[in-house]
Scaffold this active site. Structure first.
Site, short mmCIF file in Angstrom:
data_model
loop_
_atom_site.label_atom_id
_atom_site.label_comp_id
_atom_site.label_asym_id
_atom_site.label_seq_id
_atom_site.Cartn_x
_atom_site.Cartn_y
_atom_site.Cartn_z
N SER A 1 0.60 -1.04 0.14
CA SER A 1 0.39 -0.10 -0.23
C SER A 1 0.71 1.31 -0.31
O SER A 1 1.89 0.81 0.69
CB SER A 1 -0.69 -0.10 1.08
OG SER A 1 -1.53 1.53 1.40
N TYR B 1 -1.70 -0.04 10.40
CA TYR B 1 -2.30 -0.66 9.15
C TYR B 1 -0.66 -0.48 8.48
O TYR B 1 -0.51 -2.03 7.93
CB TYR B 1 -3.29 0.30 8.58
CG TYR B 1 -3.57 -0.93 7.30
CD1 TYR B 1 -3.59 -2.27 6.67
CD2 TYR B 1 -3.20 0.11 6.08
CE1 TYR B 1 -3.97 -2.40 5.62
CE2 TYR B 1 -3.92 0.18 4.07
CZ TYR B 1 -4.00 -1.54 4.40
OH TYR B 1 -3.31 -2.02 3.51
N LYS C 1 2.04 -3.71 7.28
CA LYS C 1 2.13 -3.47 5.47
C LYS C 1 3.81 -3.92 4.79
O LYS C 1 4.07 -4.10 4.54
CB LYS C 1 1.40 -2.72 4.85
CG LYS C 1 -0.25 -2.78 3.86
CD LYS C 1 -0.41 -4.15 3.23
CE LYS C 1 -1.51 -4.55 3.58
NZ LYS C 1 -1.99 -5.44 2.75
#
Ligand code: NAD
Ligand code: UFG
Length: 336
Positions: A125, A149, A153
């Site tokens: 991302s 989050y 990643k």
């Protein structure tokens, strides 16, 4: 023919990618625990492609199931979409995110290695870049995520970089997505958030069908031309095509890390205007304070993806809005 294991293939980006994979003649198996998707999508994929889909309902953290999946099928690649993706939820429940996204990926990679499957595409991302100062992100932009989050990643990216150093036979593509929107042109599959949407496009489409009263615009005091945040929205069909291009490119290049974006930023007001134009529906909105953690502006430099994958985004914001709207209008309650 060897198959491709698609984790998270019942989800938003996964389902669109699966349709393109099936249409290009690939054999696939989906492994998804349906924590953020519906079984209904499988039937839609079958209708759209005219092909039967092998679907396994299960969790990537379930080692016995993952092992059995690798034993029962002969895979040459894994496309790993499975993951939790809500930034706010990741801050409130960090262990849930580290467990699902990081521990789950480790189980998957261990079983993949055990089965001698050497090719992987991972859904990374733009959040891995954090807030680097510059707003046009190249793949060389420093990695410094600003939320849980994003850290999950980056951790998985780091794991894969280390794994490849230790196992040079591996072929790995890390694809850093910008802001996926849009839906399949048929209006049969699309984004189907459970509960109140977090993201701009699904919120806007739900306002348009009357499921939400009005759009909250999170701040009009950013240092941008109209004061609202700028993002690089990319049509999910272009994003899906990026995965097929990455599969092909991995034949020549064993280690790929690229941004998948358009390189063109649009503001929240641009998106409202484009959506109203595409749908003919007026979007009532209210400007409220900034959302915690939001950045003013960022977008992809997509040059490397063009060079390495021979891929570039084709579809503009009018098409993104028209396709999101068709999906929402035809499926006011999603897949249910
Ligand atoms: P999604 O939630 O629609 O799809 C993810 C799928 O993974 C869901 O079907 C969910 O049920 C499944 N899943 C989650 N945890 C699982 C587990 N432990 N075992 C098995 N299945 C599991 O999300 P999406 O938008 O399609 O995103 C796909 C991937 O792309 C995710 O990894 C996400 O983090 C990443 N990504 C998404 C965006 C975005 O804005 N949509 C941006 C950048 C990266
Ligand atoms: N926005 C609003 N109102 C809303 C929702 C969003 O004004 O109801 C604004 C945001 O402030 C931002 C823009 O619309 O300026 C886009 O917001 P989104 O929530 O749609 O997307 P984000 O850029 O915040 O984040 C998304 C995903 C992340 C992913 C990131 C990748 O949610 O998971 O894109 O760039 F990592």
């Amino acid at each position: 023919m060897k198959k491709i294991l698609v984790t998270g293939g019942a989800g938003y980006i996964g389902s669109h990618t699966v349709v393109q994979l099936l249409n290009s003649g690939k054999d696939i198996v989906i492994l998804d625990n349906l924590s953020n998707s519906s079984l209904g999508v499988i039937k839609r994929i079958e209708d759209l492609t005219g092909k039967a889909v092998e679907f396994i309902e299960g969790d990537i953290r379930d080692r016995a199931l993952v092992r059995a999946t690798f034993e029962q099928h002969t895979f040459d690649s894994v496309i790993h979409f499975a993951g939790l993706k809500a930034v706010g939820e990741s801050e409130a429940f960090p262990l849930r995110y580290f467990d699902n996204n990081v521990s789950g990926s480790i189980v998957l990679f261990e079983e993949m290695m055990r089965a001698n499957v050497n090719q992987l595409i991972f859904s990374s991302s733009a959040t891995v870049y954090g807030n680097p100062g510059s707003v046009c992100y190249t793949e060389e932009t420093p990695l410094s995520p600003i939320n849980v989050y994003g850290r999950t990643k980056l951790m998985v990216e780091d794991i894969l970089r280390d794994l490849q150093k230790a196992n040079p036979a591996l072929r790995i593509a890390l694809l850093r997505y910008f802001n996926p929107v849009g839906a399949h042109e048929s209006g049969r599959i699309g984004e189907n958030p459970f509960g109140k949407p977090n993201n701009l496009m699904p919120f806007m489409t739900q306002v348009a069908i009357g499921a939400q009263e009005k759009l909250m615009v999170y701040g009009n005091d950013y240092p941008t031309p109209d004061g609202t945040g700028l993002r690089d929205y990319i049509h999910v069909e272009d994003l899906a095509a990026g995965h097929l291009a990455a599969l092909k490119a991995l034949e020549q290049n064993a280690s790929i890390t690229v941004n998948l974006g358009t390189g063109k930023p649009y503001s929240v007001f641009d998106m409202i205007k484009a959506f109203e134009g595409a749908s003919g529906v007026k979007i009532p909105y209210e400007v409220v304070t900034r959302r915690a953690g939001d950045l003013s502006e960022y977008y992809a430099d997509p040059t490397l993806a063009k060079k390495v994958l021979g891929w570039e985004a084709q579809l503009g914001i009018d098409r993104m809005c028209a396709d999101s709207w068709r999906w929402q209008k035809n499926n006011p309650k999603g897949y249910s």
